[in-house]
Design an enzyme around this catalytic site. Structure first.
Site, mmCIF file in Angstrom:
data_model
loop_
_atom_site.group_PDB
_atom_site.id
_atom_site.type_symbol
_atom_site.label_atom_id
_atom_site.label_comp_id
_atom_site.label_asym_id
_atom_site.label_seq_id
_atom_site.Cartn_x
_atom_site.Cartn_y
_atom_site.Cartn_z
ATOM 1 N N SER A 1 -9.939 -3.550 22.647
ATOM 2 C CA SER A 1 -9.673 -3.850 21.245
ATOM 3 C C SER A 1 -9.501 -2.569 20.423
ATOM 4 O O SER A 1 -8.644 -1.752 20.722
ATOM 5 C CB SER A 1 -10.785 -4.751 20.704
ATOM 6 N N ASP B 1 -3.615 -14.570 21.913
ATOM 7 C CA ASP B 1 -4.669 -13.839 21.205
ATOM 8 C C ASP B 1 -4.494 -14.063 19.709
ATOM 9 O O ASP B 1 -3.476 -13.668 19.133
ATOM 10 C CB ASP B 1 -4.571 -12.345 21.550
ATOM 11 N N HIS C 1 -8.701 -13.290 22.700
ATOM 12 C CA HIS C 1 -9.026 -11.880 22.462
ATOM 13 C C HIS C 1 -10.229 -11.488 23.311
ATOM 14 O O HIS C 1 -11.360 -11.897 23.043
ATOM 15 C CB HIS C 1 -9.322 -11.645 20.982
#
Length: 445
Positions: free
Chosen positions: A199, A338, A364
């Protein structure tokens, strides 16, 4: 009937995209003899799981469910990792925390590969997605693991790391990773360093390897759930009700809660302290509101901080527009559903060093598939990441890197030619149990 099965199979097939001209790399796959192959051929042969079907657990059928399970699921009994924490004082007065596993690595050879990890937005080494890979990767080979070392670089203020300067971290600030790599490569000069990031950390790592080019201290990198184009993805997040009120406000709340823990450490007359005071008073801020009020001011060092606006910060910090500068093997994996990252640069700017993979589902940082036992899940992503780490750690032969030499000056470890950066190890170390997260912060982001 065959057309139905073809459609069903296509639903779960990962799209793997290579540029027209793949980089030529050296490998030692057969009898330790070095041969040259195209990176595409190397990956197709050594990472077959990247092409395997990912079929999500039936009770987690879409990106929202996968993401929320990553945040709300109980993973405390799985993938236990014990770390040894080392704190590094940086030349600007800041502190980062390095969590190493195995905590006792005295039995490992000095050239054992090291996985260097960056976590997500407000996470740390305790995150389930980190432990899901490091627990087996650092397991001894005779127990089915890779037998590697790993070092998680915890950002300033995250996972119990103290804030000791008027600055936190952000998607575009790469110097803390750069200085941590000074220390790791100095301590383990014979070990190849393999990047793994998630991320926000994936954005930082991508920018680092792009900025360094052939001087990267990382031999390879694997980035998962990278947010790439920060402005585009922030805009798309705000365009839907669930994006704005669940994800964006959830991440904004996490950041505000993190900031509240450390706001007292800032000198009251400093611009960062003033920005922090305004930010923590915000009511249910979205992540772009947090960035507008704080990150553009306190998310990195000057220059280039502070920025005039969050959009200026996004433009500087995005990683999609620097992919053409990457000069080491980089595998990027995102999920098409996502809800946090919806804009993915599958063309990789035509860079032959970059492999882009897009799974049809996974949310995600989820990628949960059914496991043995009712209601049990496992992470599909572990398999391709394992194969990548083994292939680039053991079989990929890197040309002699063009690192700038390191030297000590005034007790700080510095790199020749970069006077503004340096780090030194602080006295003492702690044992950290990786399943112990932080109260008040949502995990999994």
């Amino acid at each position: 009937m065959s057309s139905f099965f073809n459609w069903w199979s296509a639903r779960y097939t990962t799209e793997v995209r290579y540029p027209k001209e793949s980089a030529l790399v050296a490998t030692k796959e057969q009898h330790s003899n070095t041969t040259s192959v195209f990176l595409r051929d190397f990956v197709e042969r050594r990472c077959p799981s990247l092409y395997s079907e990912f079929c999500p657990a039936w009770w987690l059928p879409n990106g929202h469910m996968q993401t929320l399970y990553c945040v709300l699921g109980d993973f405390s009994a799985r993938d236990k990792v014990v770390y040894k924490r080392t704190l590094l004082r940086l030349l600007d007065g800041g502190t980062v925390g390095l969590d190493s596993t195995p905590a006792d690595d005295s039995h490992l050879p000095p050239d054992t590969p090291i996985i260097v990890v960056l976590h997500g937005l407000t996470g740390g080494s305790y995150e389930s997605y980190v432990r899901a890979i490091l627990s087996p990767a650092c397991m001894p080979v005779h127990q089915g693991g890779l037998g590697y070392r790993a070092v998680v670089v915890n950002f300033r203020g995250c996972a119990g790391v103290p804030v000791t300067s008027p600055q936190l971290y952000s998607a575009g600030h790469t110097d803390d990773l750069r200085q941590a790599l000074f220390y790791i490569s100095h301590r383990y000069p014979e070990a190849p360093l393999l990047g793994l990031a998630f991320s926000l950390g994936a954005n930082v790592m991508t920018r680092y390897v792009a900025e360094e080019g052939e001087r990267s201290r990382l031999k390879s990198a694997c980035v998962l759930g990278c947010p790439w184009n920060l402005a585009a993805n922030a805009s798309k997040l705000l365009a839907t009700y669930i994006g704005r009120h669940v994800y964006s406000k959830g991440m904004g709340r996490n950041l505000v809660n993190l900031l509240k823990r450390h706001v007292s450490t800032f000198a009251s007359d400093h611009d960062v302290a003033k920005a922090a005071a305004v930010t923590i008073a915000l009511t249910k801020p979205t992540i772009d509101m947090f960035d507008e009020h704080f990150t553009r001011i306190g998310g990195g060092s000057s220059p280039p901080w502070p920025f005039a606006s969050a959009n200026d910060y996004y433009e500087y910090s995005s990683s999609h527009n620097v992919l053409n500068k990457v000069k080491i093997p980089l595998l990027a994996i995102n999920a098409a559903d996502d809800p946090v990252v919806q804009d993915v640069p599958m063309d990789a700017e035509g860079n032959g060093w970059v492999i882009m993979a897009l799974t049809p589902c996974g949310g995600h940082l989820g990628w949960f598939e059914p496991d043995e036992g009712w209601g049990q899940v496992r992470r599909w992503i572990k398999r391709p990441v394992f194969e990548w780490l083994r292939a680039t750690g053991e079989d990929f032969v890197r040309s002699p890197p063009r690192w700038r030499p390191l030297h000590e000056e005034g007790g700080f470890l510095k790199e020749v030619g970069i006077e503004r950066l340096g780090c030194k190890e602080l006295d003492g170390s702690d044992i950290i149990v990786g399943t112990e997260g932080e109260v008040g912060l949502l995990a999994g982001l």
